[in-house]
Every structure is written in structure tokens, then in C-alpha cells.
Design a protein around this motif. Sequence first.
Motif, PDB file in Angstrom:
ATOM      1  N   GLU A 257      22.165  26.640  13.117  1.00 21.16           N
ATOM      2  CA  GLU A 257      21.279  25.572  13.625  1.00 21.16           C
ATOM      3  C   GLU A 257      21.508  24.505  12.416  1.00 21.16           C
ATOM      4  O   GLU A 257      21.766  25.020  11.262  1.00 21.16           O
ATOM      5  CB  GLU A 257      19.871  25.823  13.760  1.00 21.16           C
TER       6      GLU A 257
ATOM      7  N   SER B 161      13.502  18.709  12.169  1.00 23.18           N
ATOM      8  CA  SER B 161      13.570  19.959  12.927  1.00 23.18           C
ATOM      9  C   SER B 161      14.778  20.674  12.867  1.00 23.18           C
ATOM     10  O   SER B 161      15.474  20.216  12.149  1.00 23.18           O
ATOM     11  CB  SER B 161      13.347  19.345  14.414  1.00 23.18           C
TER      12      SER B 161
ATOM     13  N   ARG C  72      17.783  22.116  15.211  1.00 22.95           N
ATOM     14  CA  ARG C  72      18.585  22.137  16.408  1.00 22.95           C
ATOM     15  C   ARG C  72      19.674  22.929  16.054  1.00 22.95           C
ATOM     16  O   ARG C  72      20.460  23.170  15.088  1.00 22.95           O
ATOM     17  CB  ARG C  72      18.659  20.521  16.769  1.00 22.95           C
TER      18      ARG C  72
ATOM     19  N   PRO D  88      16.243  19.068  21.194  1.00 22.19           N
ATOM     20  CA  PRO D  88      15.891  20.434  21.135  1.00 22.19           C
ATOM     21  C   PRO D  88      15.550  21.219  22.209  1.00 22.19           C
ATOM     22  O   PRO D  88      14.528  20.367  22.932  1.00 22.19           O
ATOM     23  CB  PRO D  88      14.822  20.297  19.920  1.00 22.19           C
ATOM     24  N   SER D  89      15.701  22.605  22.556  1.00 25.07           N
ATOM     25  CA  SER D  89      15.075  23.118  23.549  1.00 25.07           C
ATOM     26  C   SER D  89      14.015  24.163  23.103  1.00 25.07           C
ATOM     27  O   SER D  89      13.580  24.865  23.491  1.00 25.07           O
ATOM     28  CB  SER D  89      16.216  24.118  24.118  1.00 25.07           C
TER      29      SER D  89
ATOM     30  N   SER E 164       9.858  21.836  18.283  1.00 25.27           N
ATOM     31  CA  SER E 164      10.638  20.860  17.034  1.00 25.27           C
ATOM     32  C   SER E 164       9.726  20.670  15.791  1.00 25.27           C
ATOM     33  O   SER E 164      10.129  19.862  15.021  1.00 25.27           O
ATOM     34  CB  SER E 164      11.062  19.559  17.851  1.00 25.27           C
TER      35      SER E 164
END
Length: 215
Positions: A114, A133, A135, A147-148, A151
Motif C-alpha cells: 500500500e 490514508s 491505499r 479506498p475499499s 480511510s
Amino acid sequence: MWKRAVVGAVGALRRPFSSEGGGISPAVNSMLLRSLKEHYQEVAKMNMPPKVSPPSPFTIVKGALDSQGPVLKRSYGEEEVSVYVMRLSAPEEEDSAMDQLFIHVDVSKPSQKESLIFLCGLYEDALGIHSVSMRPKLQDSHYLLIPSQYSGPVFAELDDKMRDAFHNYIEERGVNESLFKFLQAWLYVKEHRNLMRWFKTMGLFIDGKKPATGA
């Protein structure tokens, strides 16, 4: 400048027209082509800003003007820092249209899956962080990856000490107001280029011609 050019093009085409008969009207096509050509020529005459180099050690990403990817990159130890840019807003006042920029800063490490992402407002004399965040790393030229997962907290709600620490972190990597002049000039050139391409490709479509490769 950009707003006036686009609004002018739209206003010039707002004419009453009846579509009775259902046939293609050469007169309408001719009027539209003439307007597109006039505005293309007007935009082509706009003066470009003086050339500005990015602060060292940032370098311009090859092909950035024709993509939605990063504009600048640099190495910081084992990290790679990438900077993306767009307007923060589109103010009504033309003179202030380019004095606020929105930047997306991607800090990645080869050992991590990430990236650390900063979304910031950039001004001539200041940089403000809107969010931070984690990601997944960008694998292509997508501008922003949503983002999934969680965040992080609202940045403004963090305590002063943590906000200051994040500002120090990003500024240590060279992301600060010193980038503003270059990114402002670069974005001006990109928008000029995109506007000219828009008028040209519209005209080619209306005229029934295929655009040249890379148009």
C-alpha cells in the motif's frame, strides 16, 4: 480565460433550430464548424506562462501532459514520492482561477503493498492537508483510487501534535509551497492543450474526418 473561452463557444451555438424534416442540415454543420474553428484559433493565440522548472530533486514525469498520472516524482531514501495535480476549485473570478490547486501525494515503498496518500490544498504561500490514508499502490494512471477500507479519521479532528507531525513528514519529502509556481504553470499549459484538442476533435467529428494519431 478558460471559462470565457468555453462559455463563448457555448453561447455562440445557442440558436433556435427546428429539426422538422429529419435530414442532416449542412448549414448547421457549417455554422458549428465555423464557431469551433474561430474558438480554436482564439485559444491558439493565448500566451503561455514563462517556463518554470520544478524544485530539485523532483523531476517531471514523461508524458504527464497527455495522461491523468503523476506530474512529478522523486526518490527519498527507499521511497518514491509522486505528485498529481488539479484545480482545487473553479472560482467565478478569472484572476483567482489558478491560485488554488489540489494535489494528491503518493508515498510508496518497494516492500509495501500500500501507499501513504495525502490529499492537500496547495497555495503560493501554504500547503494544507485535507486527509491522510493508506491505499493499494497505483498500478496504472488512474488519477485517484477510492479506498475499499477505512480511510482514517477526519484530518482536522486530529490533535495539533499529530497534524504538525504529518505536515513535517510531507514537507521533509519536499512537498510544500515551493511546488506551487511550477504546478500552476504546468496545469495552465495542460488545460490550454486540452482545450485546443477539444475544439479540434469536435470539428473533425462534425466534418466527418478521422483525427490523426495522438490528436
